[in-house]
Design a protein around this motif. Structure first.
Motif, PDB file in Angstrom:
ATOM      1  N   PRO A  50       0.929  -1.122  -0.026  1.00 28.79           N
ATOM      2  CA  PRO A  50       0.106  -0.312   0.223  1.00 28.79           C
ATOM      3  C   PRO A  50       1.089   1.001   0.085  1.00 28.79           C
ATOM      4  CG  PRO A  50      -0.661  -1.645   1.312  1.00 28.79           C
ATOM      5  CD  PRO A  50       1.109  -2.261   1.302  1.00 28.79           C
ATOM      6  N   PHE A  51       0.625   2.260  -0.675  1.00 28.62           N
ATOM      7  CA  PHE A  51       1.025   3.810  -0.946  1.00 28.62           C
ATOM      8  C   PHE A  51      -0.140   4.405  -0.906  1.00 28.62           C
ATOM      9  CE2 PHE A  51       1.381   2.153  -4.842  1.00 28.62           C
ATOM     10  CZ  PHE A  51       0.913   2.757  -5.796  1.00 28.62           C
ATOM     11  N   PHE A  52       0.378   5.433  -0.777  1.00 29.18           N
ATOM     12  CA  PHE A  52      -0.506   7.351  -1.462  1.00 29.18           C
ATOM     13  C   PHE A  52       0.352   7.144  -2.781  1.00 29.18           C
ATOM     14  CE2 PHE A  52      -0.898  12.100  -1.541  1.00 29.18           C
ATOM     15  CZ  PHE A  52      -1.848  11.874  -1.667  1.00 29.18           C
ATOM     16  N   ASN A  53      -1.030   7.565  -3.839  1.00 26.29           N
ATOM     17  CA  ASN A  53      -0.364   7.985  -4.881  1.00 26.29           C
ATOM     18  C   ASN A  53      -1.484   9.651  -5.263  1.00 26.29           C
ATOM     19  OD1 ASN A  53       0.381   8.209  -7.246  1.00 26.29           O
ATOM     20  ND2 ASN A  53      -0.711   6.462  -7.794  1.00 26.29           N
ATOM     21  N   ALA A  54      -0.042  10.465  -4.864  1.00 29.28           N
ATOM     22  CA  ALA A  54      -0.834  11.680  -5.520  1.00 29.28           C
ATOM     23  C   ALA A  54      -1.470  12.085  -7.285  1.00 29.28           C
ATOM     24  CB  ALA A  54       0.668  12.633  -5.255  1.00 29.28           C
ATOM     25  N   LEU A 273      -7.827   1.253  -4.604  1.00 28.43           N
ATOM     26  CA  LEU A 273      -8.529   1.841  -3.476  1.00 28.43           C
ATOM     27  C   LEU A 273      -8.791   0.039  -2.416  1.00 28.43           C
ATOM     28  CD1 LEU A 273     -11.542   3.834  -4.541  1.00 28.43           C
ATOM     29  CD2 LEU A 273      -9.249   4.484  -3.516  1.00 28.43           C
ATOM     30  N   GLN A 274      -8.370  -0.913  -3.064  1.00 29.66           N
ATOM     31  CA  GLN A 274      -8.235  -2.226  -2.734  1.00 29.66           C
ATOM     32  C   GLN A 274      -7.416  -2.152  -1.999  1.00 29.66           C
ATOM     33  OE1 GLN A 274      -9.829  -4.439  -6.286  1.00 29.66           O
ATOM     34  NE2 GLN A 274     -11.757  -5.079  -5.149  1.00 29.66           N
ATOM     35  N   LEU A 275      -6.087  -1.167  -2.463  1.00 28.09           N
ATOM     36  CA  LEU A 275      -5.091  -2.018  -2.359  1.00 28.09           C
ATOM     37  C   LEU A 275      -4.732  -1.333  -0.880  1.00 28.09           C
ATOM     38  CD1 LEU A 275      -1.940  -2.802  -2.297  1.00 28.09           C
ATOM     39  CD2 LEU A 275      -1.706  -1.653  -4.392  1.00 28.09           C
ATOM     40  N   ASP A 276      -4.872   0.075  -0.977  1.00 25.75           N
ATOM     41  CA  ASP A 276      -5.127   1.075   0.229  1.00 25.75           C
ATOM     42  C   ASP A 276      -6.045   1.360   0.493  1.00 25.75           C
ATOM     43  OD1 ASP A 276      -4.020   3.073   2.053  1.00 25.75           O
ATOM     44  OD2 ASP A 276      -3.350   4.326   0.353  1.00 25.75           O
ATOM     45  N   LYS A 277      -6.662   1.091   1.709  1.00 23.03           N
ATOM     46  CA  LYS A 277      -7.638   0.980   2.194  1.00 23.03           C
ATOM     47  C   LYS A 277      -7.873   1.814   2.959  1.00 23.03           C
ATOM     48  CE  LYS A 277      -8.995  -3.706   1.482  1.00 23.03           C
ATOM     49  NZ  LYS A 277      -9.125  -4.957   1.897  1.00 23.03           N
TER      50      LYS A 277
END
Length: 495
Positions: A50-54, A273-277
């Motif tokens: 998981p990671f934040f994507n800008a 969104l399924q990866l980074d919840k």
């Protein structure tokens, strides 16, 4: 130009584009510029990290697919690194971008042909696009900008194909236009400007149609005064799909170029969104907006390569994606760490995100010529107070001028209100219409009855090709001596 020679020319343009993008693709065994984000993010999808994507995630999905395919190919793994989070060859996270970028000149050529049905215009448009530096650089590394451009251009091409067909065939191409416009926005938000350009040219066509229906309007247009300008002649029988824009009603536009792009954009987010919840669909957009608003003002104090929108057309502030020095050409290529102290490095490796200067400068001059051509027609015939008959009298070249100017403005002017730090690569979506403008102008010159104008067209083409060859070392990251590097940095702001 015969169909056979046109096909040969297009194949040559594609092969040139393909060869330049793949040659020495793994030269720098490291992460170049924003590969530190996009290559890592693509790999994160494969490792379920998981990671934040800008940005919207589509380009990182594609890069991840490229990494997966590349890792299963039993060659091109001579050099590897673990900078993406897994042991990968640079070739694996770059090859799909290189392949995708190779098709951009062909899509530009397809748009040019669909606008005018002129093979010479299409071939020139493809050739000039293949001879631009920043598109070459962006295609050789795991970056996202080429995907905004190719999806946006495909949307425009499919729209033109829809206008050139009727009934089910038209609906078929409109669906594909909506899908690709949605994919462009699903790469970065500024892909929305391609879609806004389509809406603006459609609105313009309807405005012309409504003015034409008035009994005695003062404002009107006519066929372009290129003949008077001694650039080309106009054939009344010429056609362009843009003349059919008013055959598409508002409901069709809202469905095919509104609902479908929004639907495509929404489903693009599902795997991420399924990866980074941590965030839902609305929350992740709030976080992205917050991230960009906190990037600071558009000044060198924020980032040394910040460049406001008005600096892009004349290319006053390109940027270095990679810069390293070595003591000799026989040394292993430097990949990490700061350059050698001043004077110690005798060989410079520089990858510069910089367009072909003369292509950009000639192109913006051609765009201004088109603006002047449109304005002069309005002013001249407003004074004469003649009857406006838009669809009957607007020539192919006037429609082309409207299309190119409107789409250029649609992709550039929104950046006027952007306060965050921006860079020259944000100009990619607009500059493709500059390439089309100079290709149109050169084509007019080469088809002119006047020898002097044909000579102008040949000279412009030769200068663009020569400039591309001259600056090629800093596009491909080839070794240069300090003098050779300085010879190509014409202005201090380029360094």
């Amino acid at each position: 130009m015969t169909k056979k020679w046109f096909q040969i020319g297009i194949v040559c343009v594609f092969l040139l584009s393909l060869a330049l993008r793949f040659w020495g693709l793994e030269r720098f065994n490291t992460l170049v510029f924003d590969e530190v984000y996009f290559a890592k993010f693509g790999n994160n999808y494969l490792t379920h990290t998981p990671f934040f994507n800008a940005h919207p995630p589509l380009s990182q999905y594609i890069i991840g697919i490229g990494i997966w395919i590349g890792s299963h190919i039993p060659f091109w793994h001579d050099t590897v690194n673990g900078l993406t989070g897994s042991l990968r060859s640079p070739w694996t996270y770059r090859w799909l971008n290189a392949l995708t970028g190779s098709f951009i000149p062909l899509v530009v050529a397809a748009i040019a042909y669909q606008l005018s049905y002129r093979r010479s215009f299409a071939l020139l448009a493809g050739l000039f696009t293949a001879c631009d530096g920043i598109f070459l650089v962006e295609s050789r590394y795991a970056l996202s900008n080429i995907y905004i451009v190719i999806f946006g251009l495909l949307g425009h091409w499919f729209l033109l194909l829809a206008l050139d067909n009727q009934n089910r065939r038209r609906c078929f191409w409109l669906v594909f236009a909506g899908i690709t416009f949605g994919a462009s926005v699903g790469t970065k938000w500024n892909g929305l400007w391609f879609l806004s350009g389509a809406y603006l040219i459609w609105i313009t066509a309807w405005v012309i149609h409504l003015i034409d229906s008035f009994p005695n309007p003062k404002l009107f247009f006519t066929s372009p005064s290129l003949k008077e300008a001694e650039v080309s002649t106009y054939s009344p029988s010429s056609q362009t799909p843009l003349q059919n824009l008013t055959q598409i009603n508002v409901f069709q536009m809202l469905f095919y170029l509104g609902i479908i792009p929004a639907f495509i954009y929404s489903i693009i987010w599902i795997p991420h969104l399924q990866l980074d919840k941590r965030y839902g669909f609305i929350a992740v957009h709030q976080q992205i907006l917050k991230f960009h608003l906190q990037l600071g003002g558009n000044s060198p104090n924020v980032h040394p390569y910040c460049a406001a929108w008005y600096k892009w057309p004349l290319m006053t502030r390109p940027m270095a994606y990679y810069y390293q020095t070595a003591e000799s050409i026989t040394e292993p290529l430097p990949v990490m760490g700061p350059p050698l102290p001043a004077g110690a490095g005798k060989v410079i490796y520089d990858v510069h995100a910089m367009g072909n200067p003369f292509l950009w400068w000639f192109g913006i001059a051609a765009m201004l010529f088109l603006v002047g051509m449109l304005v002069s027609q309005v002013v001249i015939f407003w004074v004469k107070e003649k009857r406006f008959s838009g669809r009957a009298t607007l020539s192919v070249d006037t429609w082309i001028a409207l299309y190119l100017v409107i789409n250029y403005v649609a992709n550039l002017l929104p950046w006027v209100e952007v306060t965050r730090c921006a860079f020259i690569y944000h100009y990619l979506c607009a500059v493709v219409f500059v390439f089309l403008a100079i290709a149109w102008f050169v084509d007019q010159c080469l088809r002119s009855y006047y020898q002097q104008l044909r000579a102008v067209g040949v000279t412009i083409t030769f200068i663009i090709l020569a400039a591309f060859i001259f600056w090629m070392p800093i596009y491909l990251g080839l070794p240069l001596s300090p003098n050779g590097y300085k010879l190509r940095m014409w202005f201090n702001s380029w360094i």
